[in-house]
Motif scaffolding. Structure first.
Motif, PDB file in Angstrom:
ATOM      1  N   GLY A   1       0.819  -1.208   0.000  1.00  0.00           N
ATOM      2  CA  GLY A   1       0.000   0.000   0.000  1.00  0.00           C
ATOM      3  C   GLY A   1       0.846   1.249   0.000  1.00  0.00           C
ATOM      4  O   GLY A   1       1.909   1.282   0.603  1.00  0.00           O
ATOM      5  N   ASN A   2       0.364   2.273  -0.694  1.00  0.00           N
ATOM      6  CA  ASN A   2       0.987   3.589  -0.624  1.00  0.00           C
ATOM      7  C   ASN A   2      -0.115   4.603  -0.335  1.00  0.00           C
ATOM      8  O   ASN A   2      -1.176   4.222   0.147  1.00  0.00           O
ATOM      9  N   ASP A   3       0.080   5.865  -0.644  1.00  0.00           N
ATOM     10  CA  ASP A   3      -0.902   6.868  -0.254  1.00  0.00           C
ATOM     11  C   ASP A   3      -2.183   6.850  -1.082  1.00  0.00           C
ATOM     12  O   ASP A   3      -3.192   7.403  -0.647  1.00  0.00           O
ATOM     13  N   ASN A   4      -2.196   6.196  -2.239  1.00  0.00           N
ATOM     14  CA  ASN A   4      -3.407   6.222  -3.057  1.00  0.00           C
ATOM     15  C   ASN A   4      -3.808   4.885  -3.681  1.00  0.00           C
ATOM     16  O   ASN A   4      -4.700   4.842  -4.517  1.00  0.00           O
ATOM     17  N   SER A   5      -3.152   3.788  -3.286  1.00  0.00           N
ATOM     18  CA  SER A   5      -3.535   2.496  -3.860  1.00  0.00           C
ATOM     19  C   SER A   5      -2.992   1.333  -3.039  1.00  0.00           C
ATOM     20  O   SER A   5      -2.080   1.500  -2.231  1.00  0.00           O
ATOM     21  N   LEU A   6      -3.567   0.178  -3.294  1.00  0.00           N
ATOM     22  CA  LEU A   6      -3.064  -1.090  -2.780  1.00  0.00           C
ATOM     23  C   LEU A   6      -2.781  -1.965  -3.991  1.00  0.00           C
ATOM     24  O   LEU A   6      -3.639  -2.134  -4.854  1.00  0.00           O
ATOM     25  N   THR A   7      -1.576  -2.522  -4.067  1.00  0.00           N
ATOM     26  CA  THR A   7      -1.214  -3.400  -5.173  1.00  0.00           C
ATOM     27  C   THR A   7      -1.183  -4.826  -4.661  1.00  0.00           C
ATOM     28  O   THR A   7      -0.492  -5.129  -3.692  1.00  0.00           O
ATOM     29  N   LEU A   8      -1.955  -5.700  -5.316  1.00  0.00           N
ATOM     30  CA  LEU A   8      -2.035  -7.104  -4.950  1.00  0.00           C
ATOM     31  C   LEU A   8      -1.153  -7.883  -5.912  1.00  0.00           C
ATOM     32  O   LEU A   8      -1.409  -7.920  -7.121  1.00  0.00           O
ATOM     33  N   ASN A   9      -0.098  -8.493  -5.394  1.00  0.00           N
ATOM     34  CA  ASN A   9       0.850  -9.234  -6.213  1.00  0.00           C
ATOM     35  C   ASN A   9       0.835 -10.689  -5.754  1.00  0.00           C
ATOM     36  O   ASN A   9       1.137 -10.982  -4.604  1.00  0.00           O
ATOM     37  N   ALA A  10       0.501 -11.607  -6.664  1.00  0.00           N
ATOM     38  CA  ALA A  10       0.379 -13.025  -6.325  1.00  0.00           C
ATOM     39  C   ALA A  10       1.719 -13.645  -5.958  1.00  0.00           C
ATOM     40  O   ALA A  10       1.777 -14.601  -5.192  1.00  0.00           O
ATOM     41  N   ASN A  11       2.812 -13.107  -6.508  1.00  0.00           N
ATOM     42  CA  ASN A  11       4.150 -13.590  -6.174  1.00  0.00           C
ATOM     43  C   ASN A  11       4.315 -15.082  -6.486  1.00  0.00           C
ATOM     44  O   ASN A  11       4.841 -15.839  -5.677  1.00  0.00           O
TER      45      ASN A  11
END
Length: 123
Positions: free
Chosen positions: A48-58
């Motif tokens: 997460g940062n100030d304007n989004s959440l990134t979902l990474n399956a890895n």
């Protein structure tokens, strides 16, 4: 998070999703998506940062990361890192203007001169 957690692992995953709501403005649907993503991909990482959440399956083969546009509602953090094993807060960093650093130090030059003098005296 349509159902009650039945295992310890599900309970921890549920708690981490609830903890996200302390820091981010998330809808129920977005929370369900994050919960299900972590349940589907055990090695997943949510950044997460100030304007989004990134979902990474890895995982391999690579799966395209998903992004949830949201607003961080906690001004004391710069982001979060969430996995099935951890929940880490990235605190907000404000550089200090009174660090005293002026771009260089004359004491370094004195130390170098002393070392040179000592080396010359030993010859």
């Amino acid at each position: 998070m349509n159902k009650e957690p039945e295992t310890y692992e599900e309970l921890i995953r549920y708690k981490r999703c609830v903890d996200l709501t302390i820091h981010y403005d998330l809808s129920k649907e977005e929370l369900d998506k994050i919960y299900n993503y972590l349940a589907t991909y055990p090695k997943a990482i949510i950044i997460g940062n100030d304007n989004s959440l990134t979902l990474n399956a890895n995982v391999e083969p690579k799966i395209q990361p998903e992004v949830i546009m949201t607003k961080c509602i906690d001004g004391s953090i710069d982001g979060v890192k969430v996995t099935n094993d951890s929940f880490k807060i990235i605190p907000h960093y404000v550089p200090s203007s009174s660090s005293g650093y002026s771009g260089g130090s004359s004491s370094n030059n004195n130390n170098n001169n002393n070392n040179n003098n000592n080396n010359n005296n030993n010859r």
